[in-house]
Design a protein around this motif. Structure first.
Motif, short mmCIF file in Angstrom:
data_model
loop_
_atom_site.label_atom_id
_atom_site.label_comp_id
_atom_site.label_asym_id
_atom_site.label_seq_id
_atom_site.Cartn_x
_atom_site.Cartn_y
_atom_site.Cartn_z
N GLY A 109 -0.42 -5.89 -13.50
CA GLY A 109 -0.71 -4.55 -14.02
C GLY A 109 -1.89 -3.95 -13.29
N GLU A 110 -2.09 -2.67 -13.55
CA GLU A 110 -3.13 -1.91 -12.88
C GLU A 110 -4.49 -2.57 -13.03
OE1 GLU A 110 -3.22 2.62 -12.26
OE2 GLU A 110 -3.73 2.23 -14.34
N SER A 111 -5.34 -2.44 -12.04
CA SER A 111 -6.66 -3.04 -12.20
C SER A 111 -7.39 -2.28 -13.29
CB SER A 111 -7.43 -3.05 -10.87
OG SER A 111 -7.96 -1.80 -10.60
N HIS B 56 -2.41 -9.76 -8.64
CA HIS B 56 -1.88 -8.48 -8.16
C HIS B 56 -0.79 -8.70 -7.12
CE1 HIS B 56 -4.66 -6.06 -10.25
NE2 HIS B 56 -5.72 -6.57 -9.66
N LEU C 52 5.16 0.22 -9.62
CA LEU C 52 4.46 -0.97 -9.13
C LEU C 52 5.29 -1.66 -8.05
CD1 LEU C 52 1.83 -2.47 -9.99
CD2 LEU C 52 3.27 -3.92 -11.44
N ALA D 172 5.48 -0.12 -4.63
CA ALA D 172 4.25 -0.08 -3.83
C ALA D 172 3.90 -1.42 -3.20
CB ALA D 172 3.10 0.40 -4.70
N MET E 273 2.05 8.28 -8.01
CA MET E 273 1.62 8.38 -9.40
C MET E 273 0.53 9.43 -9.48
SD MET E 273 1.88 4.98 -11.50
CE MET E 273 0.47 4.17 -10.87
N LEU F 206 -5.27 10.54 -15.68
CA LEU F 206 -5.30 9.18 -16.18
C LEU F 206 -5.63 9.22 -17.66
CD1 LEU F 206 -7.59 7.75 -13.38
CD2 LEU F 206 -5.15 7.33 -13.64
N GLY G 294 -8.80 7.00 -8.60
CA GLY G 294 -8.03 6.65 -9.80
C GLY G 294 -8.85 6.20 -11.00
N LEU H 263 -7.31 -5.01 -6.03
CA LEU H 263 -6.59 -3.87 -6.60
C LEU H 263 -5.11 -4.16 -6.81
CD1 LEU H 263 -8.07 -1.00 -4.40
CD2 LEU H 263 -8.95 -1.98 -6.51
N ASP H 264 -4.53 -3.49 -7.81
CA ASP H 264 -3.08 -3.61 -7.96
C ASP H 264 -2.41 -2.80 -6.87
OD1 ASP H 264 -2.03 -0.84 -9.22
OD2 ASP H 264 -4.07 -1.29 -9.84
N VAL H 265 -1.13 -3.07 -6.66
CA VAL H 265 -0.47 -2.49 -5.49
C VAL H 265 -0.32 -0.97 -5.54
CG1 VAL H 265 0.68 -4.59 -4.75
CG2 VAL H 265 1.84 -3.08 -6.37
N THR H 266 -0.24 -0.39 -6.74
CA THR H 266 -0.10 1.08 -6.76
C THR H 266 -1.43 1.73 -6.37
OG1 THR H 266 -0.53 1.14 -9.13
CG2 THR H 266 1.75 1.22 -8.46
N ILE H 267 -2.51 1.23 -6.93
CA ILE H 267 -3.81 1.78 -6.57
C ILE H 267 -4.10 1.45 -5.10
CG2 ILE H 267 -6.28 1.75 -7.05
CD1 ILE H 267 -5.16 2.66 -9.51
N GLN H 268 -3.71 0.26 -4.69
CA GLN H 268 -3.90 -0.12 -3.30
C GLN H 268 -3.20 0.86 -2.38
OE1 GLN H 268 -3.64 -4.30 -1.72
NE2 GLN H 268 -1.57 -3.68 -1.29
N ALA H 269 -1.96 1.21 -2.74
CA ALA H 269 -1.21 2.16 -1.92
C ALA H 269 -1.94 3.50 -1.87
CB ALA H 269 0.21 2.32 -2.46
N GLN H 270 -2.47 3.92 -3.03
CA GLN H 270 -3.20 5.19 -3.06
C GLN H 270 -4.46 5.13 -2.22
OE1 GLN H 270 -3.98 6.31 -7.16
NE2 GLN H 270 -1.81 6.19 -7.61
#
Ligand code: ATP
Ligand code: ATP
Ligand code: MG
Ligand code: MG
Lengths: 319, 328
Positions: free
Chosen positions: A40-42, A206, A247, A250, A265, A269, B144, B187-194
């Protein structure tokens, strides 16, 4: 009966602007000898969940049944005895090891703290056994952490976690700092130990290819809540939740010929502080409707063992 | 050095002199990065990646570190000849680094938002407090994090959130060179991608050069043009990403690719490179990958191979590859 039964677990932190919902009404079972992956998101509450489950943090409410006992209601003293069975491996073997202690001292420390034995010979015997188990050469006994590479340091962390013969280990990003070859060594080691000792893991990471490889089940968290949970491989084949889909889209693929298109996304937030009574992903969700913005969804079972927290999961799946 | 070269490192040798022995951390490393180019640096834990980064930034801890040789040109000037004071200036403006460890890079007693504001003002002193603060909030949101968390302290942030703040700070001063040491590991992959997207576009816009240290070949494939693979303080293979991904030649590079868990194939066990990391206080005279190599022969113990260009721009340090190249 599952080894771990987590019910309505909440962990809130009080902040100047209100309650921060780090873990919110989480329900999970982990069967003995299996691995639950947590992604999940950090900042979504993975580490807080792991710490609260083994009571390194006191839960705000909810229960954790471990091997049939409610560890959240026992006294601190009773818990001290139980706590040997629940251990944690940290991401950063650098920060979590006292630099002034030698390898042997580091591994002996939990044995001494929990007074498993006071006999010096027995302690060094046990330390050597543990070093063998995790693949640390005995000549390293007198070495200090800073003299060792990341992989060996992580082995010390694993040896320390194993020192008290736990049944359950929370692995919080145990391989994130390692190169892919040492990562593969450590994952193999964790799997071997699991088979030998019937260990149960909660594995936080992650890295989605790692979590797919190591887990039996995976749960996806978003802002304190579990939004999807199912069998590990199934998650990659049949994700339902729009966040899970984003997720997966990405994941960086180690192939220069695949052009990646992460699902963007955008949108506001949601703050984890006093979150509104709505789907927490709604502001960033391309499929959100009025219902999503005005009421919280409940976990729904889509197929046996596959649960999703989304008002529109069924409908979107049929599209 | 070409006109378009942003940074060039030549013959860098760095040792750490400790009580336990001399750690030969970086052994004769040379590379250059063009303006607007991203070079990936991958290799095993302890191979010397961070040491290379610290050398460029002038942040090596002396003692125990000692730079035996090396020239480091940024924008045509040799950084190894600069005074401490000059280096400090360069770090604020021309080069910035995102550190591997987010825990130590933020000041625990200063509010997160104030730490970003401070850097923004340093970069552009003409801004008013309110303007700088507004910009800092924008930067937070860009990585983010909800702007209303401006007033919080680092310990109230998760590891990944702290790392995003650090990235925001590094980008805030719009440097010519960014060194990012595993910037997105937490970081998670979505934030990483951003974050990667953000770094990419900024880097493109400002023609910034970037040295990206990572263990993740997925990230290298995504944003790097060039890649160097490092083992025991030496570059053992380097080239364009096409060279490294489509035609990896050094046995160590191949071993790394073989260790990555697959996203679609199921295996019971992963296949790491055999053996253990070499002891950097006791490196052999010959190829340092020898004892772990599936292809080693007696010949490998006869000399330390040179980094040889096997095709234009593709360099490999292995006698077997050299033989292949010589034989055509
Ligand atoms: N001691 C604390 N006081 C206040 N807030 C906290 C505290 N610890 C964590 N939080 C908050 O709780 C939320 C969850 O944090 P947590 O560390 O569990 O996230 P995580 O999922 O492990 O993130 P990461 O992937 O970055 O490690 C975050 O919003 C964080 O800021
Ligand atoms: N301050 C120091 N004193 C002594 N030895 C050091 C010091 N810093 C680094 N080393 C050693 O130098 C070698 C190179 O370390 P470095 O941190 O540059 O590796 P790295 O490639 O960045 O590794 P990682 O992937 O684990 O971050 C290692 O053997 C390390 O133990
Ligand atoms: Mg965490
Ligand atoms: Mg490093």
């Amino acid at each position: 009966m599952a080894l771990l039964e987590i019910r309505d677990l909440k962990k809130y932190f009080s902040t100047p602007r209100g309650m921060l919902h780090a873990v919110d009404e989480v329900n999970l079972d982990i069967e003995e000898g299996t691995t639950l992956g947590v992604v999940g998101e950090s900042g979504c509450g993975k580490s807080t969940l792991g710490r609260t489950v083994i009571r390194l943090l006191e839960p705000t409410s909810g229960t954790v049944m471990f091997d049939g006992k409610d560890i959240t209601s026992v006294t601190k003293r009773q818990f001290h005895a139980l706590s040997t069975q629940m251990q944690m491996i940290f991401q950063d073997p650098y920060a979590s090891l006292d630099p002034r202690m030698s390898v042997a001292e580091l591994i002996a420390e939990p044995i001494k703290v929990h007074k498993l034995t006071r006999n010096r010979a027995e302690i060094s015997e046990r330390v050597r056994d543990l070093m063998d188990t995790v693949g640390l050469a005995r000549r390293l006994e007198r070495s200090y952490p800073h003299e060792l590479d990341g992989g060996r340091r992580q082995r010390i962390g694993i040896a320390r976690a194993l020192a008290l013969n736990p049944k359950f280990i929370v692995c919080d990003e145990p391989v994130s700092a390692l190169d892919v070859s040492i990562q593969a060594q450590i994952l193999n080691l964790l799997q071997d130990l699991q088979q030998e000792k019937k260990l149960t893991y909660m594995f936080i990471t992650h890295n989605l290819s790692v979590v797919r490889h190591i887990s039996n089940e995976i749960c996806v968290m978003y802002l304190g809540r579990v939004v999807e949970k199912c069998e590990a491989k199934e998650l990659f084949v049949h994700p339902y939740h729009p966040y899970t889909k984003a997720l997966l889209s990405a994941i960086p693929i180690p192939n220069i010929h695949i052009e990646q298109k992460p699902i963007p996304m955008t949108g506001e937030l949601t703050s984890p502080i006093n979150p509104p009574n709505a789907c927490r992903f709604a502001p960033r969700c391309p499929y959100a409707t009025e219902q999503c913005r005005s009421s919280e969804p409940a976990l729904e079972e889509m197929t046996p063992g596959h649960v999703v927290l989304c008002h529109r999961a069924k409908e979107l799946n049929d599209l | 050095m070409g006109n378009n070269t942003a940074v060039e490192v030549k013959n860098l040798i760095v040792h750490y002199e400790t009580e336990e022995g001399i750690v030969e951390a970086v052994n004769n490393v040379s590379f250059s990065i063009e303006k607007g180019e991203v070079m990936g640096l991958v290799g095993e834990t302890g191979a010397g990646k961070t040491t290379i980064a610290l050398s460029i930034m002038g942040l090596l801890p002396h003692p125990p570190a000692k730079m035996y040789s090396g020239e480091i040109y940024l924008d045509g000037e040799d950084l190894t000849k600069k005074s401490l004071k000059e280096m400090q200036k360069i770090r604020g403006k021309k080069a910035s680094m995102v550190f591997q460890d987010p825990m130590t890079a933020l000041n625990p007693v200063i509010k997160v938002g104030d730490q970003i504001t401070e850097v923004i003002k340093l970069h552009d002193p003409s801004l008013s407090d309110a303007e700088a603060q507004k910009k800092a909030i924008d930067m937070l949101e860009m990585v983010g994090i909800k702007g209303d968390r401006f007033e919080e302290y680092p310990h109230q942030f998760s590891g990944g959130m702290k790392q995003r703040v650090i990235i925001a700070i590094a980008l805030a001063c719009q440097p010519e060179l960014i060194i990012a040491d595993e910037p997105t590991t937490a970081l998670d992959v979505t934030i990483q991608a951003q974050v990667m997207e953000m770094m990419k576009s900024l880097q493109h816009e400002l023609n910034t050069a970037m040295l990206l240290i990572t263990h993740d070949f997925g990230i290298v494939a995504n944003i790097c043009q060039k890649c160097a693979v490092i083992y025991a303080g030496e570059i053992v293979e380097s080239g364009t990403v096409a060279h490294i991904f489509d035609n990896p030649m050094h046995p160590y590079t191949k071993g790394l690719f073989g260790s990555i868990p697959s996203l679609d194939k199921d295996v019971e066990r992963l296949t790491p490179i055999k053996g253990q990391v070499v002891d950097p206080t006791d490196l052999p005279e010959y190829c340092s990958f020898y004892n772990r190599c599936d292809y080693c022969t007696e010949k490998c113990k006869e000399c330390d191979p040179k980094l040889v260009e096997v095709e234009p721009g593709h360099f490999v340090k292995c006698i077997h590859v050299m033989q292949g190249a010589e034989e055509g």
